[in-house]
Structure formats: C-alpha cells, structure tokens
Enzyme design. Structure first.
Site, mmCIF file in Angstrom:
data_model
loop_
_atom_site.group_PDB
_atom_site.id
_atom_site.type_symbol
_atom_site.label_atom_id
_atom_site.label_comp_id
_atom_site.label_asym_id
_atom_site.label_seq_id
_atom_site.Cartn_x
_atom_site.Cartn_y
_atom_site.Cartn_z
ATOM 1 C CB THR A 95 2.936 22.719 18.733
ATOM 2 O OG1 THR A 95 2.085 21.978 19.779
ATOM 3 C CG2 THR A 95 1.796 23.458 18.003
ATOM 4 C CG LEU A 123 -0.711 17.150 27.495
ATOM 5 C CD1 LEU A 123 -0.232 18.322 28.069
ATOM 6 C CD2 LEU A 123 0.126 16.043 27.796
ATOM 7 C CB CYS A 162 -1.122 26.228 24.013
ATOM 8 S SG CYS A 162 -0.064 25.129 25.214
HETATM 9 C C1 UGA Z 1 -4.556 24.141 25.457
HETATM 10 C C2 UGA Z 1 -5.392 23.294 24.942
HETATM 11 O O1 UGA Z 1 -6.804 22.956 25.570
HETATM 12 C C3 UGA Z 1 -4.924 21.836 24.842
HETATM 13 O O2 UGA Z 1 -5.936 20.869 24.410
HETATM 14 C C4 UGA Z 1 -3.589 21.803 24.148
HETATM 15 O O3 UGA Z 1 -3.004 20.456 24.178
HETATM 16 C C5 UGA Z 1 -2.647 22.837 24.741
HETATM 17 O O4 UGA Z 1 -3.309 24.296 24.880
HETATM 18 C C6 UGA Z 1 -1.212 22.703 24.002
HETATM 19 O O5 UGA Z 1 -1.472 23.215 22.957
HETATM 20 O O6 UGA Z 1 -0.432 22.295 24.453
HETATM 21 P P1 UGA Z 1 -3.759 24.986 27.949
HETATM 22 O O7 UGA Z 1 -3.004 25.942 27.245
HETATM 23 O O8 UGA Z 1 -3.148 24.283 28.800
HETATM 24 O O9 UGA Z 1 -4.373 23.839 26.917
HETATM 25 O O10 UGA Z 1 -5.070 25.655 28.821
HETATM 26 P P2 UGA Z 1 -6.573 25.885 28.434
HETATM 27 O O11 UGA Z 1 -7.238 24.772 29.446
HETATM 28 O O12 UGA Z 1 -7.110 25.340 26.967
HETATM 29 O O13 UGA Z 1 -7.043 27.306 28.645
HETATM 30 C C7 UGA Z 1 -6.144 28.257 27.716
HETATM 31 C C8 UGA Z 1 -6.742 29.746 28.036
HETATM 32 O O14 UGA Z 1 -8.245 29.756 27.875
HETATM 33 C C9 UGA Z 1 -6.832 29.941 29.862
HETATM 34 O O15 UGA Z 1 -6.171 31.222 29.931
HETATM 35 C C10 UGA Z 1 -8.089 29.712 30.234
HETATM 36 O O16 UGA Z 1 -8.423 30.596 31.332
HETATM 37 C C11 UGA Z 1 -8.884 30.374 29.028
HETATM 38 N N1 UGA Z 1 -10.330 29.688 28.919
HETATM 39 C C12 UGA Z 1 -10.479 28.284 28.745
HETATM 40 C C13 UGA Z 1 -11.550 30.647 28.932
HETATM 41 O O17 UGA Z 1 -11.111 31.965 28.930
HETATM 42 N N2 UGA Z 1 -12.645 30.182 28.947
HETATM 43 C C14 UGA Z 1 -13.012 28.945 28.684
HETATM 44 O O18 UGA Z 1 -14.185 28.541 28.669
HETATM 45 C C15 UGA Z 1 -11.740 27.922 28.714
#
Ligand code: UGA
Length: 451
Positions: free
Chosen positions: A122, A153, A263
């Site tokens: 990124t 991802l 991220c």
């Molecule tokens: C995120 C993005 O979803 C990916 O598309 C992206 O590629 C990635 O960053 C990156 O830039 O490499 P990630 O950090 O693995 O992925 O995790 P997420 O599933 O997006 O969750 C991020 C945070 O948001 C977590 O702390 C999760 O608990 C929180 N979250 C997510 C919520 O509090 N509520 C939700 O509805 C969804």
C-alpha cells in the site's frame, strides 16, 4: 508466466502462494534468512487459515520456491511484485517508503530481462512515479513498466479474498504493463472477476479511499451505537435497517470497540498526510481517526462502569476474552484490547486474558496483563468478563461454569455476540454495544435491573 514476489510477509506470501496455485511459476524473495529457512521447512511466519496447506501443495508441485537473493529470484520474471512493508513513519504518520525504494533500486541494478514492476504494497499517490525514476536512474537497458496493483485482502480470509476478489484494480500507464497484468490475472478473469484498469495514481488512491471509506462506515455505526444507548434503540436493528438499502449495503456495519489492525489505522493516517501535502483536507477521515482512537479507551471505561465505576473497580479482577484486532489472526497491531487493558490496569484492575492465537504477540504490548491458556482460567475469581474479539470459541461459552468460577456474573460484550434478554435470564448483568432499548443499567447507581 514467471512471477517474482519481493517481500514474503503477509501480502507477499499469500499473493505468491495464490499465483502459484493459479499455475504460475512463483519465486518468493525475502532478505530474512531465517524466514526463508522456515518457509523451506513448511513453517509459516504468520497465522492465516489455509496458508500452510496452500504453500505446501504448491512447493510440492514445483511452482513455488523461496530465496533470499533478489538477483536470482527476479531472473526471467515477467512480473516483479514489490510487497514489502510500508509502516507509519515514526512521528508523522507518513507511510515509510524506504523499503519500497530500496527494493526498486535493487531491481534496477539486477534486471536481466524486460519486466513489469508492480507495487502491491500500500503506497501513497505518486510512489509509482518515484519507483519509475529509480529504475530509470539505475541505467538498466531493459524495457520496464511500473504498475500499481493494490491488494484488498482481509487477514483471516486472505486466500478466499485473493481467489474470489470483488475486483482487481490495475493502474498502468502503457500497453506493456496492461498486457502482462492481464496475463497474470487471466485465471481470475476466466472466473469473471472484474478487472478495473486505471491510471497509476488513480489506482494508488483507490486503495486508500477504499480503506478510509470502510473505516468511516465502521466509525459511523459505532457513533450510532452510542446514540442508541442514549435514546433507547438497538444498533443491530439500525444496521439491518440501513444495510437493506442497496445503496448502503449490509457489510461493515457491526458496531464494536473500534477498528484496529495493520491497515485501517495506518492507511487513514497516511491518507490524511497526503491530503495535507496536497492542501486538500479530508475532514471526514480526520474525524474518523480521532473518534476511533478515543473509542478504544472509552471501551475500558465501559468495563469499569460494569465494575461499579472507577473507584469501586480498584483491586477487582477482569477476565479478557480475545486480544487480537479481529478473529482468525494472531495480529495485535492497534488492537482495541491494548487500550482496554491499559485503561483497566491504570485504574488498578487486575486483568487475566486469553486469546486463541494472539497471546505471544500480545505479551510485550500488555506487560501488566496475565496471559492464561484457557478462557475459564481467566474467568476464575473474576468480577467481570469482557469479550473483546469475537472468536468462534467465545460464541458458545458455558455460562453455568462461568457463574461457578466468577466472583460476579457480569459480562461486558464488546462484540454483541450474545443477546441481552437471554443473558438476563441466565442471571447475568450484561452490557453490550448500542443496546439502549434493553437498557444497559448503571452499576455505579447500584442498578441491578438487568440481572
Ligand atoms: C482491511 C480491509 O478490509 C481489506 O480489504 C484490506 O485489503 C486490508 O485492510 C489492507 O489494507 O491490507 P483487515 O485489516 O485485515 O482488512 O481487517 P478487516 O476485516 O477489514 O477489519 C478491520 C477492523 O475493523 C477490525 O478491527 C474489525 O474488528 C473492525 N470491524 C470490521 C468492525 O469493528 N466492524 C465491522 O463491521 C467490520
């Protein structure tokens, strides 16, 4: 196609293994000798479901190899991906691009054939231009094209996200770059995954815009959750109610303790810096960053309230279930658990914690917390239990056992796994996120209505 993947961290390893699985010939390169040695022995440097099997299968089939030598690894490669880390630069939030530029320089000095150089890390807008300059300055006689191909991802679902992406974004400035990238992704193209070709700067911005938008969506629903608690509404129904509108969509509307991970926190900050550099403020993202930061600590106060307030909490014990920033990862970076435990220990509360995968990573980040190898051990003698990460292992807890083991039947559910009514019937004082209509009660006022 021959592909070289420079950087065998999270993105590099998952992408490399998936490309190999498509049938490409992939070399993963990393400077870290011990990491490469372990990969040769089939030991993964990260926890990601399905990765060890995917890597093992493709190594066996001869499509995936590992090396510490960049010069060797890129020989004959049609596409050379740069997938090294871009941490936040200490002090200012700018993405630290020194690793990306060092790799670009080394590629230029060792290029042995025409190739497309792809930034998968990124990287802020304009990084591709700088990589191109570095390659030109290296004096290489080979034709090259610099392309941006951001990764979307998610940790814990990375392989599936890679193989079944919503879209593939490719930012290229010439036909050579576009043609090679079309070949690289041909297996997915056949699966009808949409490929969006854009200019290079646009592609770089798409990555930040996507993460900032998702962080905004989460932060928006988190603030709605706070409001729900005040006005007597239910945030999960609000999420459903707005998510059914196709223009809004149901995903990423789960209220919780704030987003963490490697991220969103880093990329939102980097986007703010870019906006500042170009004198084009992004106030919404500024607010998101601030609101999310203060929310994590506020979650600690929520637990203190369940203990009867900060004064009453001193000397009490809390069991923390879940430490990682989300389930199915061992990643602790910017996890809300860090701020929650800090707020508790600052208030003189003793914290015992259990996480299925994250405890090794968590130990140095929360030295005052006692790590135990079983959730029920953490609960023994606890005045309150708090769920911070929604691991499957916490979705069917044995509440009779918890009542026997804990000093008080108090549950602070920061992920809304359980239902207030059922928990009340089981005799628990239960508080969660954004459930004003069932009432959260206030233990400082001796409010036991919810029990
Ligand atoms: C995120 C993005 O979803 C990916 O598309 C992206 O590629 C990635 O960053 C990156 O830039 O490499 P990630 O950090 O693995 O992925 O995790 P997420 O599933 O997006 O969750 C991020 C945070 O948001 C977590 O702390 C999760 O608990 C929180 N979250 C997510 C919520 O509090 N509520 C939700 O509805 C969804």
């Amino acid at each position: 196609m021959k592909i070289a993947m420079v950087g065998s961290g999270y993105v590099g390893l998952v992408s490399g293994a998936c490309f190999a699985d498509f049938g490409h010939d992939v070399v993963c390169i990393d400077k870290d000798q011990s990491k490469i040695d372990r990969l040769h022995d089939g030991i993964m440097p990260i926890y990601e479901p399905g990765l060890a099997e995917l890597v093992g299968g493709n190594v066996k089939a001869g499509r995936l190899t590992f090396t510490t030598s960049l010069a060797e690894g890129i020989k004959g490669a049609d596409a050379i991906f740069i997938a090294v880390g871009t941490p936040s630069r200490r002090g200012d939030g700018h993405a630290d691009l020194s690793f990306v530029y060092a790799v670009a320089k080394e590629i230029g000095e060792n290029l042995a054939n025409d190739a497309v150089v792809v930034t998968k890390s990124t990287v802020p807008v304009g990084t591709g231009d700088e990589v191109e300059r570095i390659l030109k300055d290296s004096g290489t006689s080979h034709t090259f094209s610099v392309v941006s191909n951001p990764e979307f991802l998610r940790e814990g679902a990375a392989i599936d996200d890679f193989k079944r992406p919503d879209r593939i974004v490719i930012g290229a400035e010439d036909d050579f770059g576009r043609e090679i990238m079309r070949e690289v992704y041909r297996p997915l193209y056949l699966n009808e995954s949409p490929i969006l070709f854009t200019g290079r700067r646009t592609s770089e911005l798409i990555k930040y815009a996507a993460n900032a938008f998702l962080a905004t969506k989460i932060t928006f629903i988190n603030e709605m959750a706070d409001l729900c608690e005040k006005v007597g509404a239910n945030v999960q129904d609000v999420s459903r109610g707005i998510g059914m509108d196709n223009r809004i969509g149901p995903k990423f509307l789960n209220a919780g303790p704030g987003y963490g991970g490697s991220c969103f926190p880093k990329d939102t900050l980097a986007l703010l810096k870019t906006a500042e550099d170009y004198d084009s403020p992004t106030r919404i993202v500024e607010a998101v960053v601030q609101v999310n930061e203060s929310r994590k600590r506020a979650m600690g106060r929520k637990v203190l309230d369940a203990l009867g307030g900060a004064d009453a909490a001193r000397g009490k014990k809390v069991a923390m279930l879940g430490l990682t920033f989300k389930p199915n990862t061992d990643d602790m970076r910017d996890s809300p658990a860090i701020a929650v435990s800090q707020a508790l220990t600052d208030a003189g509360v003793e914290v015992a914690a259990y996480d299925p995968e994250g405890m090794e990573q968590a130990k140095p980040l929360m030295p005052e917390v006692t790590m135990v190898d079983d959730p029920y051990k953490a609960i023994e003698g606890a005045d309150a239990v708090t769920i911070v990460t929604e691991w499957d292992a916490f979705r069917a807890l044995d509440f009779d056992r918890i009542k026997d083991l804990a000093k008080e039947p108090v549950l602070v559910d920061l992920r809304n796994i359980y239902r207030a009514k059922e928990m009340r019937e089981k005799g628990f004082y239960y508080t969660s996120i954004g459930h004003g209509e069932t009432g959260q009660g206030d233990r400082r006022k001796g409010d036991r209505r919810r029990n």
